[in-house]
Scaffold this active site. Structure first.
Site, mmCIF file in Angstrom:
data_model
loop_
_atom_site.group_PDB
_atom_site.id
_atom_site.type_symbol
_atom_site.label_atom_id
_atom_site.label_comp_id
_atom_site.label_asym_id
_atom_site.label_seq_id
_atom_site.Cartn_x
_atom_site.Cartn_y
_atom_site.Cartn_z
ATOM 1 N N ARG A 132 -39.640 57.109 -6.608
ATOM 2 C CA ARG A 132 -39.168 57.033 -7.998
ATOM 3 C C ARG A 132 -39.497 55.644 -8.528
ATOM 4 O O ARG A 132 -39.224 54.651 -7.854
ATOM 5 C CB ARG A 132 -37.646 57.250 -8.051
ATOM 6 C CG ARG A 132 -37.087 57.141 -9.480
ATOM 7 C CD ARG A 132 -35.569 57.090 -9.477
ATOM 8 N NE ARG A 132 -35.096 55.861 -8.871
ATOM 9 C CZ ARG A 132 -33.866 55.701 -8.361
ATOM 10 N NH1 ARG A 132 -33.004 56.668 -8.380
ATOM 11 N NH2 ARG A 132 -33.519 54.551 -7.828
ATOM 12 N N HIS A 202 -30.416 57.655 -15.580
ATOM 13 C CA HIS A 202 -29.399 56.807 -14.943
ATOM 14 C C HIS A 202 -28.625 56.156 -16.094
ATOM 15 O O HIS A 202 -29.107 55.239 -16.738
ATOM 16 C CB HIS A 202 -30.142 55.774 -14.089
ATOM 17 C CG HIS A 202 -29.270 54.813 -13.358
ATOM 18 N ND1 HIS A 202 -28.814 55.047 -12.075
ATOM 19 C CD2 HIS A 202 -28.773 53.605 -13.708
ATOM 20 C CE1 HIS A 202 -28.091 54.009 -11.666
ATOM 21 N NE2 HIS A 202 -28.053 53.124 -12.641
ATOM 22 N N HIS A 297 4.716 72.394 -23.750
ATOM 23 C CA HIS A 297 3.558 72.722 -22.915
ATOM 24 C C HIS A 297 4.016 73.492 -21.675
ATOM 25 O O HIS A 297 3.450 74.522 -21.315
ATOM 26 C CB HIS A 297 2.834 71.446 -22.449
ATOM 27 C CG HIS A 297 2.149 70.701 -23.560
ATOM 28 N ND1 HIS A 297 0.887 70.189 -23.427
ATOM 29 C CD2 HIS A 297 2.547 70.381 -24.814
ATOM 30 C CE1 HIS A 297 0.534 69.579 -24.552
ATOM 31 N NE2 HIS A 297 1.536 69.681 -25.407
HETATM 32 C C1 HCA Z 1 -29.762 47.788 -10.525
HETATM 33 C C2 HCA Z 1 -30.116 48.357 -11.865
HETATM 34 C C3 HCA Z 1 -30.165 49.838 -11.924
HETATM 35 C C4 HCA Z 1 -31.426 50.408 -11.296
HETATM 36 C C5 HCA Z 1 -31.652 51.865 -11.493
HETATM 37 C C6 HCA Z 1 -32.893 52.395 -10.832
HETATM 38 C C7 HCA Z 1 -30.084 50.168 -13.436
HETATM 39 O O1 HCA Z 1 -28.583 47.724 -10.225
HETATM 40 O O2 HCA Z 1 -30.629 47.354 -9.798
HETATM 41 O O3 HCA Z 1 -33.520 51.698 -10.034
HETATM 42 O O4 HCA Z 1 -33.242 53.554 -11.114
HETATM 43 O O5 HCA Z 1 -29.006 50.499 -13.917
HETATM 44 O O6 HCA Z 1 -31.093 50.009 -14.109
HETATM 45 O O7 HCA Z 1 -29.030 50.419 -11.296
HETATM 46 CU CU CU Z 2 -27.486 51.101 -12.551
#
Ligand code: HCA
Ligand code: CU
Length: 389
Positions: A132, A202, A297
């Site tokens: 990824r 994310h 309730h």
């Molecule tokens: C981090 C940042 C991360 C990475 C997410 C990812 C974010 O803590 O290094 O690598 O897909 O929020 O961007 O968690």
């Molecule tokens: Cu993160």
């Protein structure tokens, strides 16, 4: 089919104060696996040698889930992750102008070269590795730059591109700031390529929009959603696992692939080892999530709990409960008495008034009333009072 990536052991361990030993990580991973989580991110091995130990321990446990590590976009760090026996590797490097200029001090061309080199290296070491690539802080990066680096990453061997809302900036309905915009644009622009990546999301919760953003992304066609138990993570954390599963359950037409029965153990174990208590008002898994309190309730739910709740999941996650206090009415006392096996008392009007009155007085302590331990004493007191009269 949508996949769930759990990052309790990586993002969750970035919650201040939280530490999970390799053995605890294994315990948590086993429960996540039983629930049916597809990918488990165990940590970043470059942070501490013990994280490599944890990744290897979980990898060797024979779980169905793919077990992964997180890494900076550097060959030496990626090598550390590869040494720990992984199926999945998440590599991140931002191409947002503010990060390139004020943090890394490199050009976008340098960044893209680095991404291509590191992904190419990882893929060459292990062609079966699921890779990824995350252009970190994606939602605050110009879409052109995201497309450019994502295309290069896919050519170099990335299987998944993650749209990270690293600072919780994304907002549904705000056109070029929404997940649907990022997911749709990225899917459309990458569609012409020979190798077509999965799109992951994310979502951080800084604005309280993590779940809304995740559902927005799902509707727009996201393939993978990142979660943690209780939404643990940096600052305000990310999407809470149980809440996401329940909401997806309402959006997915087919039968749900997840075993909700294991959520209870999972949340208790994560709470115990993270030393972070489950917020009572946390949806689904909080102590109060299926507890009814106000008199009107309780009167209604005595007939059918669904009169005052819209989720019928209580038996799977967190049992239906009753609370006693100043908001209570006669029906609450009746139900509570049934709960402690004293339903015989409910016909005695004077006694019932006494008990309800006593409950309301005690409620003013502001600590709630423990039905199993305190109500029997209240009943005895009222009995004594009734007999004296
Ligand atoms: C981090 C940042 C991360 C990475 C997410 C990812 C974010 O803590 O290094 O690598 O897909 O929020 O961007 O968690
Ligand atoms: Cu993160």
């Amino acid at each position: 089919m949508l996949q769930i990536l759990d990052s309790t052991l990586r993002e969750g361990e970035q919650t201040p104060g939280v530490y999970f030993s390799p053995e605890t990580k294994l315990l948590i991973a086993q429960l996540l696996d039983r629930i049916g989580i597809d990918i488990i991110e165990v940590g970043n091995p470059a942070v501490d040698p013990e994280i490599c130990e944890a990744v290897a321990l979980v990898s060797n446990a024979g779980l169905n889930a793919k077990i992964g590590a997180h890494s900076l976009c550097r060959i030496d760090h990626v090598q550390k992750a590869l040494d720990c026996k992984i199926d999945f590797l998440g590599i991140f490097l931002s191409v947002a102008n503010h990060r390139l200029e004020r943090d890394y001090q490199i050009t976008i061309e340098n960044a893209i070269e680095q991404v291509v080199e590191v992904i190419g290296y990882a893929k060459a070491q292990n062609p079966n590795l699921l890779i990824r690539y995350t252009p970190e802080d994606t939602t605050r990066t110009s879409i052109e730059q995201v497309i450019e680096v994502a295309s290069a990453a896919v050519q170099a061997g990335a299987d998944i591109i993650s749209i990270a809302d690293t600072t919780g900036y994304a907002t549904p309905f705000k056109n070029d700031r929404s997940y649907s915009y990022f997911v749709k644009t990225l899917k459309e622009k990458l569609a012409g390529q020979q190798l077509y990546p999965k799109i992951a999301v994310h979502c951080h919760n800084d604005r309280g929009l993590a779940l809304a953003n995740a559902l927005d992304a799902y509707q727009a066609g996201a393939d993978i959603i990142d979660v943690t138990v209780m939404g643990l993570g940096e600052r305000a954390g990310i999407v809470d696992l149980a809440t996401l599963l329940v909401n997806l359950g309402e959006m997915v037409e087919s039968e749900l692939p997840w075993e909700f029965n294991y959520l209870k153990d999972l949340y208790h174990i994560v709470s115990e080892y993270s030393h972070i208590s489950i917020p009572p008002i946390l949806p689904i898994m909080g102590k109060n999530a299926f507890t009814h309190y106000a008199g009107v309730h309780v009167k209604a739910i005595a007939k059918d709990p669904m009169l005052y709740q819209s989720l019928a999941l209580a038996s799977l996650t967190n049992k239906n409960n009753l609370a006693l206090g100043m908001q209570s009415g006669r029906a609450s006392v009746e139900l509570a008495l049934e709960q402690i096996g004293q339903e015989g008392v409910t016909n005695n009007r004077v006694l019932m008034n006494c008990i309800l009155n006593e409950v309301k007085v005690l409620a003013k302590r502001g600590t709630g009333i423990d039905i199993d331990n305190e109500l029997p004493h209240i009943v005895n007191q009222c009995f004594a009072f009734d007999n004296c009269e």
